[in-house]
Write a protein that holds these residues in place. Structure first.
Motif, PDB file in Angstrom:
ATOM      1  N   SER A   1      40.380  37.938  40.988  1.00 40.47           N
ATOM      2  CA  SER A   1      39.375  37.062  40.360  1.00 40.47           C
ATOM      3  C   SER A   1      38.691  37.678  39.140  1.00 40.47           C
ATOM      4  O   SER A   1      38.035  36.971  38.390  1.00 40.47           O
ATOM      5  CB  SER A   1      38.308  36.663  41.385  1.00 40.47           C
ATOM      6  OG  SER A   1      37.571  37.796  41.788  1.00 40.47           O
TER       7      SER A   1
ATOM      8  N   TYR B   1      37.284  30.239  40.114  1.00 41.91           N
ATOM      9  CA  TYR B   1      38.517  30.796  40.660  1.00 41.91           C
ATOM     10  C   TYR B   1      39.056  29.848  41.714  1.00 41.91           C
ATOM     11  O   TYR B   1      38.330  29.441  42.624  1.00 41.91           O
ATOM     12  CB  TYR B   1      38.258  32.180  41.270  1.00 41.91           C
ATOM     13  CG  TYR B   1      39.474  32.814  41.875  1.00 41.91           C
ATOM     14  CD1 TYR B   1      40.408  33.455  41.077  1.00 41.91           C
ATOM     15  CD2 TYR B   1      39.697  32.771  43.248  1.00 41.91           C
ATOM     16  CE1 TYR B   1      41.536  34.047  41.631  1.00 41.91           C
ATOM     17  CE2 TYR B   1      40.807  33.364  43.809  1.00 41.91           C
ATOM     18  CZ  TYR B   1      41.727  33.988  42.999  1.00 41.91           C
ATOM     19  OH  TYR B   1      42.834  34.571  43.552  1.00 41.91           O
TER      20      TYR B   1
ATOM     21  N   TYR C   1      40.785  39.844  46.617  1.00 41.70           N
ATOM     22  CA  TYR C   1      40.105  38.785  45.869  1.00 41.70           C
ATOM     23  C   TYR C   1      39.464  39.334  44.597  1.00 41.70           C
ATOM     24  O   TYR C   1      39.566  38.728  43.525  1.00 41.70           O
ATOM     25  CB  TYR C   1      39.049  38.098  46.743  1.00 41.70           C
ATOM     26  CG  TYR C   1      38.080  37.272  45.948  1.00 41.70           C
ATOM     27  CD1 TYR C   1      38.482  36.088  45.354  1.00 41.70           C
ATOM     28  CD2 TYR C   1      36.768  37.693  45.752  1.00 41.70           C
ATOM     29  CE1 TYR C   1      37.605  35.336  44.585  1.00 41.70           C
ATOM     30  CE2 TYR C   1      35.882  36.949  45.002  1.00 41.70           C
ATOM     31  CZ  TYR C   1      36.309  35.772  44.421  1.00 41.70           C
ATOM     32  OH  TYR C   1      35.440  35.041  43.650  1.00 41.70           O
TER      33      TYR C   1
ATOM     34  N   SER D   1      33.579  32.537  44.069  1.00 39.80           N
ATOM     35  CA  SER D   1      34.743  31.890  43.463  1.00 39.80           C
ATOM     36  C   SER D   1      34.342  30.624  42.705  1.00 39.80           C
ATOM     37  O   SER D   1      34.904  30.334  41.649  1.00 39.80           O
ATOM     38  CB  SER D   1      35.803  31.571  44.518  1.00 39.80           C
ATOM     39  OG  SER D   1      35.327  30.634  45.444  1.00 39.80           O
TER      40      SER D   1
END
Length: 120
Positions: free
Chosen positions: A85, A60, A81, A55
């Motif tokens: 993302s 993100y 996720y 991330s």
């Protein structure tokens, strides 16, 4: 550490767990409860570490709820996720890589168990 390096570390960890499970099984020893808890927590932390590094590398913004979900129910939260993302054209490729990584984890368990299986 880069996300791909963490994934390699996770595969090595999974292989070690495969070896430990094979060792205990060959000697007909039940895995102690504390070991189950520790290995599960360590695995969850490795998955969270990958999630955090990935991330950050993608800029993100992680939500507190997703942070908890990655540790508590990673098998549901990681695909979510990846969906959130990745950009539209990259989502299918991300899921394909996830499936491939799960298969690699199965292979890692088998490789980890091989030395014990060969000796027993």
């Amino acid at each position: 550490m880069k996300p791909n390096q963490i994934l390699i570390l996770l595969l090595l960890y999974i292989a070690a767990l495969g070896g430990m499970a094979a060792f205990l099984d060959a000697r007909r020893i039940a895995e102690p409860q504390w070991s189950v808890i520790v290995t599960t927590m360590l695995g969850s932390l490795l998955v969270f570490w990958w999630y955090w590094a990935d991330s950050v590398s993608r800029s993100y913004r992680r939500s507190p709820l997703l942070n908890v979900a990655i540790i508590a129910v990673g098998f549901l939260a990681v695909p979510y996720y990846l969906l959130r993302s990745r950009q539209r054209g990259q989502r299918l490729a991300a899921f394909a890589k996830l499936v491939a990584f799960v298969l690699l984890m199965v292979v890692a368990v088998m490789i980890g168990a091989m030395p014990v299986a060969m000796v027993s």
